[in-house]
Design a protein around this motif. Structure first.
Motif, PDB file in Angstrom:
ATOM      1  N   GLU A 133      -2.646  16.812  49.634  1.00  0.00           N
ATOM      2  CA  GLU A 133      -1.544  17.001  48.686  1.00  0.00           C
ATOM      3  C   GLU A 133      -1.920  17.980  47.584  1.00  0.00           C
ATOM      4  O   GLU A 133      -1.125  18.857  47.212  1.00  0.00           O
ATOM      5  N   GLN A 134      -3.119  17.842  47.033  1.00  0.00           N
ATOM      6  CA  GLN A 134      -3.579  18.783  46.011  1.00  0.00           C
ATOM      7  C   GLN A 134      -3.729  20.184  46.614  1.00  0.00           C
ATOM      8  O   GLN A 134      -3.399  21.187  45.979  1.00  0.00           O
ATOM      9  N   ALA A 135      -4.199  20.250  47.869  1.00  0.00           N
ATOM     10  CA  ALA A 135      -4.376  21.547  48.526  1.00  0.00           C
ATOM     11  C   ALA A 135      -3.037  22.250  48.729  1.00  0.00           C
ATOM     12  O   ALA A 135      -2.920  23.478  48.549  1.00  0.00           O
ATOM     13  N   LEU A 136      -2.008  21.502  49.107  1.00  0.00           N
ATOM     14  CA  LEU A 136      -0.680  22.081  49.275  1.00  0.00           C
ATOM     15  C   LEU A 136      -0.124  22.556  47.935  1.00  0.00           C
ATOM     16  O   LEU A 136       0.520  23.616  47.852  1.00  0.00           O
ATOM     17  N   ALA A 137      -0.358  21.788  46.889  1.00  0.00           N
ATOM     18  CA  ALA A 137       0.089  22.196  45.562  1.00  0.00           C
ATOM     19  C   ALA A 137      -0.665  23.446  45.101  1.00  0.00           C
ATOM     20  O   ALA A 137      -0.088  24.305  44.415  1.00  0.00           O
ATOM     21  N   ASP A 138      -1.940  23.562  45.462  1.00  0.00           N
ATOM     22  CA  ASP A 138      -2.690  24.798  45.186  1.00  0.00           C
ATOM     23  C   ASP A 138      -1.982  25.998  45.800  1.00  0.00           C
ATOM     24  O   ASP A 138      -1.822  27.051  45.166  1.00  0.00           O
ATOM     25  N   ALA A 140       1.159  26.282  46.734  1.00  0.00           N
ATOM     26  CA  ALA A 140       2.444  26.530  46.092  1.00  0.00           C
ATOM     27  C   ALA A 140       2.253  27.266  44.767  1.00  0.00           C
ATOM     28  O   ALA A 140       2.969  28.245  44.467  1.00  0.00           O
ATOM     29  N   ASN A 141       1.311  26.818  43.967  1.00  0.00           N
ATOM     30  CA  ASN A 141       1.037  27.458  42.685  1.00  0.00           C
ATOM     31  C   ASN A 141       0.563  28.896  42.880  1.00  0.00           C
ATOM     32  O   ASN A 141       0.939  29.806  42.126  1.00  0.00           O
ATOM     33  N   PHE A 142      -0.235  29.108  43.914  1.00  0.00           N
ATOM     34  CA  PHE A 142      -0.738  30.450  44.231  1.00  0.00           C
ATOM     35  C   PHE A 142       0.425  31.378  44.611  1.00  0.00           C
ATOM     36  O   PHE A 142       0.495  32.526  44.158  1.00  0.00           O
ATOM     37  N   ILE A 143       1.336  30.894  45.437  1.00  0.00           N
ATOM     38  CA  ILE A 143       2.477  31.697  45.871  1.00  0.00           C
ATOM     39  C   ILE A 143       3.327  32.126  44.674  1.00  0.00           C
ATOM     40  O   ILE A 143       3.697  33.298  44.538  1.00  0.00           O
ATOM     41  N   VAL A 144       3.630  31.170  43.817  1.00  0.00           N
ATOM     42  CA  VAL A 144       4.430  31.484  42.631  1.00  0.00           C
ATOM     43  C   VAL A 144       3.740  32.550  41.777  1.00  0.00           C
ATOM     44  O   VAL A 144       4.383  33.505  41.311  1.00  0.00           O
ATOM     45  N   SER A 145       2.446  32.409  41.597  1.00  0.00           N
ATOM     46  CA  SER A 145       1.703  33.352  40.770  1.00  0.00           C
ATOM     47  C   SER A 145       1.611  34.728  41.412  1.00  0.00           C
ATOM     48  O   SER A 145       1.717  35.750  40.726  1.00  0.00           O
ATOM     49  N   MET A 146       1.421  34.795  42.732  1.00  0.00           N
ATOM     50  CA  MET A 146       1.345  36.085  43.407  1.00  0.00           C
ATOM     51  C   MET A 146       2.702  36.782  43.440  1.00  0.00           C
ATOM     52  O   MET A 146       2.780  38.008  43.374  1.00  0.00           O
ATOM     53  N   ASN A 147       3.763  36.003  43.523  1.00  0.00           N
ATOM     54  CA  ASN A 147       5.102  36.599  43.435  1.00  0.00           C
ATOM     55  C   ASN A 147       5.264  37.358  42.128  1.00  0.00           C
ATOM     56  O   ASN A 147       5.816  38.469  42.090  1.00  0.00           O
ATOM     57  N   ALA A 148       4.765  36.739  41.054  1.00  0.00           N
ATOM     58  CA  ALA A 148       4.856  37.386  39.746  1.00  0.00           C
ATOM     59  C   ALA A 148       3.899  38.569  39.643  1.00  0.00           C
ATOM     60  O   ALA A 148       4.268  39.644  39.155  1.00  0.00           O
ATOM     61  N   ALA A 149       2.669  38.395  40.108  1.00  0.00           N
ATOM     62  CA  ALA A 149       1.655  39.441  39.972  1.00  0.00           C
ATOM     63  C   ALA A 149       2.000  40.692  40.765  1.00  0.00           C
ATOM     64  O   ALA A 149       1.720  41.819  40.330  1.00  0.00           O
ATOM     65  N   TYR A 150       2.632  40.528  41.930  1.00  0.00           N
ATOM     66  CA  TYR A 150       2.960  41.658  42.801  1.00  0.00           C
ATOM     67  C   TYR A 150       4.441  42.036  42.735  1.00  0.00           C
ATOM     68  O   TYR A 150       4.898  42.865  43.511  1.00  0.00           O
ATOM     69  N   ASN A 151       5.156  41.392  41.815  1.00  0.00           N
ATOM     70  CA  ASN A 151       6.576  41.676  41.642  1.00  0.00           C
ATOM     71  C   ASN A 151       7.330  41.539  42.964  1.00  0.00           C
ATOM     72  O   ASN A 151       8.152  42.379  43.342  1.00  0.00           O
ATOM     73  N   LEU A 169      -1.754  21.901  57.607  1.00  0.00           N
ATOM     74  CA  LEU A 169      -1.308  22.307  56.275  1.00  0.00           C
ATOM     75  C   LEU A 169      -0.174  23.320  56.338  1.00  0.00           C
ATOM     76  O   LEU A 169       0.742  23.293  55.512  1.00  0.00           O
ATOM     77  N   ALA A 170      -0.221  24.220  57.324  1.00  0.00           N
ATOM     78  CA  ALA A 170       0.829  25.228  57.455  1.00  0.00           C
ATOM     79  C   ALA A 170       2.180  24.569  57.715  1.00  0.00           C
ATOM     80  O   ALA A 170       3.206  24.966  57.141  1.00  0.00           O
ATOM     81  N   ALA A 171       2.191  23.557  58.585  1.00  0.00           N
ATOM     82  CA  ALA A 171       3.433  22.837  58.869  1.00  0.00           C
ATOM     83  C   ALA A 171       3.880  22.035  57.655  1.00  0.00           C
ATOM     84  O   ALA A 171       5.066  22.016  57.289  1.00  0.00           O
ATOM     85  N   TRP A 172       2.935  21.356  57.006  1.00  0.00           N
ATOM     86  CA  TRP A 172       3.276  20.527  55.852  1.00  0.00           C
ATOM     87  C   TRP A 172       3.708  21.372  54.654  1.00  0.00           C
ATOM     88  O   TRP A 172       4.547  20.934  53.863  1.00  0.00           O
ATOM     89  N   LEU A 173       3.148  22.558  54.512  1.00  0.00           N
ATOM     90  CA  LEU A 173       3.531  23.442  53.412  1.00  0.00           C
ATOM     91  C   LEU A 173       4.995  23.866  53.547  1.00  0.00           C
ATOM     92  O   LEU A 173       5.749  23.882  52.574  1.00  0.00           O
TER      93      LEU A 173
END
Length: 487
Positions: A133-138, A140-151, A169-173
């Motif tokens: 669960e923590q790994a999936l949240a990692d 998600a947080n990474f995706i949100v941040s990269m969306n911002a960093a790379y516009n 994890l890929a399926a659960w994500l």
């Protein structure tokens, strides 16, 4: 180890006793032009808003194929129970797909593995932050941040890739964060958490049978003889010599007996799981196939079945440059009880064992006289390891509660999800815990006859099996289809 590494990742060594048989293995890349490691400021506990602690998580980027278009996809390789490797950023089927689709590629290393170390040590108190669960949240947080960093825009759809535990994890994500992840390709991912995974060795048996029925019979006779020799000390002395054990076997020590029997069975399990897995590697053990060990087991010139069984063990000792087989339970438990971070970032036995004890189980047992590998490593043997490594509280009750929680959260084999492709190989024993057929056109499955663990993820070759080539075509088909869907 789920033997493993996970999607990307490399193989996890869990000590001579705790083989969990998961993991994607590293390809050999003949290049020095690898992306540099980068670091992301990650939250320690995603489920406690008042905890503001952070740590540095490692990731890699390959933007070679990305043209910045608002419609170009973003590919995410999910890290698993081992060290992330920059080699996966330039090799593998997903990179071939990235070239086709002009994708921006990221790989995020799993917390507590490799160099991604959230806490000062691996004490039980700190390992509470290690779970899926923590790994999936990692992620998600990474995706949100990269969306911002790379516009990145809404048209830059994220596609997750994972093999082995990261296949899960890929399926659960995709299931848990559908607003962030547009689609996933889940390779060799077990979705059903299960304590007593007896079916693992049933698939090993069937896979050995694809080479020779006589091979299966010989392995079974060898283990019957082994079990008989384990009943008295003179038998222990014979086994010590025959199997080149590093220390004399005391047959009255049940844990050592179980550990030895499991290690010898693992010789076959590892070969089956990665049989002809299409990896280009310098590892000599990876070149040993089902046919090789079956040729030994059916060669009567080598003696009785127990002698041939020992010869398989000797072969693996030779190719891995080991002078003897270290099988003792006490030493394995001592290694896995170490809470200090090692200088080696490839070490992952304690972490993965913790996850099996509290989330997944996945214990490949052999319980009955009729089993291929005999009755010598039942479920209670693995539960005892959890207690001896992490403390008395880590027993059957905690394991059952963790497995129930995992299956309840993610839906086990009844996972309801859209735009996920499940890929498994028939030789791979882990397919027994995965989705290998589906009537849902939005979550199809590909079952590749004759291929092993994560075989579809390695670089393609001209001499790949026709069914493996077709599987990759199917992956491309669904990527094209799903990238054109906006709902």
């Amino acid at each position: 180890m789920l033997r493993a590494v996970g999607i990307l990742l490399i193989i996890v060594a869990a000590g001579d006793c705790l083989k969990r048989r998961l993991g994607l293995r590293e390809p050999l890349v003949e290049t020095l032009n690898l992306p540099k490691e980068q670091w992301f400021n990650q939250k320690l506990d995603h489920y406690k808003p008042t905890d503001l602690r952070t740590w540095q998580q490692r990731y890699y980027v390959n933007d070679t194929f990305f043209n910045g278009s608002p419609n170009s996809p973003v590919f995410l390789m999910i890290g698993g129970e081992g060290e992330a490797s920059a080699k996966w950023m330039v090799a593998g089927a997903w990179i071939e797909y990235a070239q086709t689709f002009g994708a921006l590629c990221f790989q995020l290393e799993h917390r507590f593995y490799g160099k991604s170390r959230p806490t000062e040590d691996m004490s039980v108190e700190n390992l509470q932050f290690l779970n899926s669960e923590q790994a999936l949240a990692d992620l998600a947080n990474f995706i949100v941040s990269m969306n911002a960093a790379y516009n990145l825009q809404n048209g830059n759809k994220w596609i997750a890739f994972g093999g082995s535990y990261p296949g899960s994890l890929a399926a659960w994500l995709r299931y848990k964060y559908p607003h962030l992840v547009h689609a996933s390709i889940s390779s060799s991912g077990p979705l059903l958490a299960l304590a007593d995974f007896r079916d693992y060795f049933e698939v090993v048996k069937a896979s050995l049978g694809t080479s020779s029925i006589d091979c299966v019979s010989s392995v079974k006779m060898a283990n019957k003889h082994l079990t008989k020799l384990l009943t008295d000390q003179s038998g222990g002395e014979l086994l010590t010599k025959k199997f080149r054990l590093c220390s004399p076997l005391d047959v009255s020590n049940d844990n050592d007996v179980s550990n030895l029997a499991e290690s010898l069975a693992d010789n076959f399990a590892g070969i089956v799981q990665y049989n002809k897995d299409n990896r280009i590697t310098s590892d000599p053990a990876s070149k040993i196939t089902i046919d090789d060990v079956c040729n030994i087991m059916t060669n009567t010139k080598l003696g009785d079945p127990i002698d041939r069984y020992a010869e398989v063990n000797n072969l693996l000792l030779r190719v891995t440059n080991q002078t003897c087989l270290n099988y003792t339970y006490e030493e394995s438990i001592k290694d896995l009880s170490n809470t200090v971070w090692s200088n080696s970032s490839t070490e992952a036995g304690r972490q993965w064992t913790y996850q099996t004890c509290v989330e997944f189980g996945f214990y490949q047992t052999s319980t009955e006289e009729s089993d291929l590998f005999g009755p010598n490593f039942p479920l209670k043997f693995f539960i005892q390891q959890c207690r001896d490594i992490f403390g008395e509280g880590f027993g059957k009750e905690l394991l059952e509660e963790g497995i129930n929680r995992t299956n309840t959260i993610y839906g086990d084999l009844h996972l309801k999800v859209k735009r996920v492709l499940f890929v498994h190989g028939s030789i791979d024993p882990w397919h027994a815990l995965g989705i290998i057929s589906s009537q849902n056109p939005d979550a199809p499955a590909v079952f590749i006859k004759g291929t092993a663990h994560c075989a579809n993820m390695y670089p393609s070759k001209n001499d790949d099996l026709p069914q493996l080539k077709e599987a990759r075509k199917t992956e491309i088909h669904y990527l094209k289809l799903w990238l054109n869907q906006d709902d």
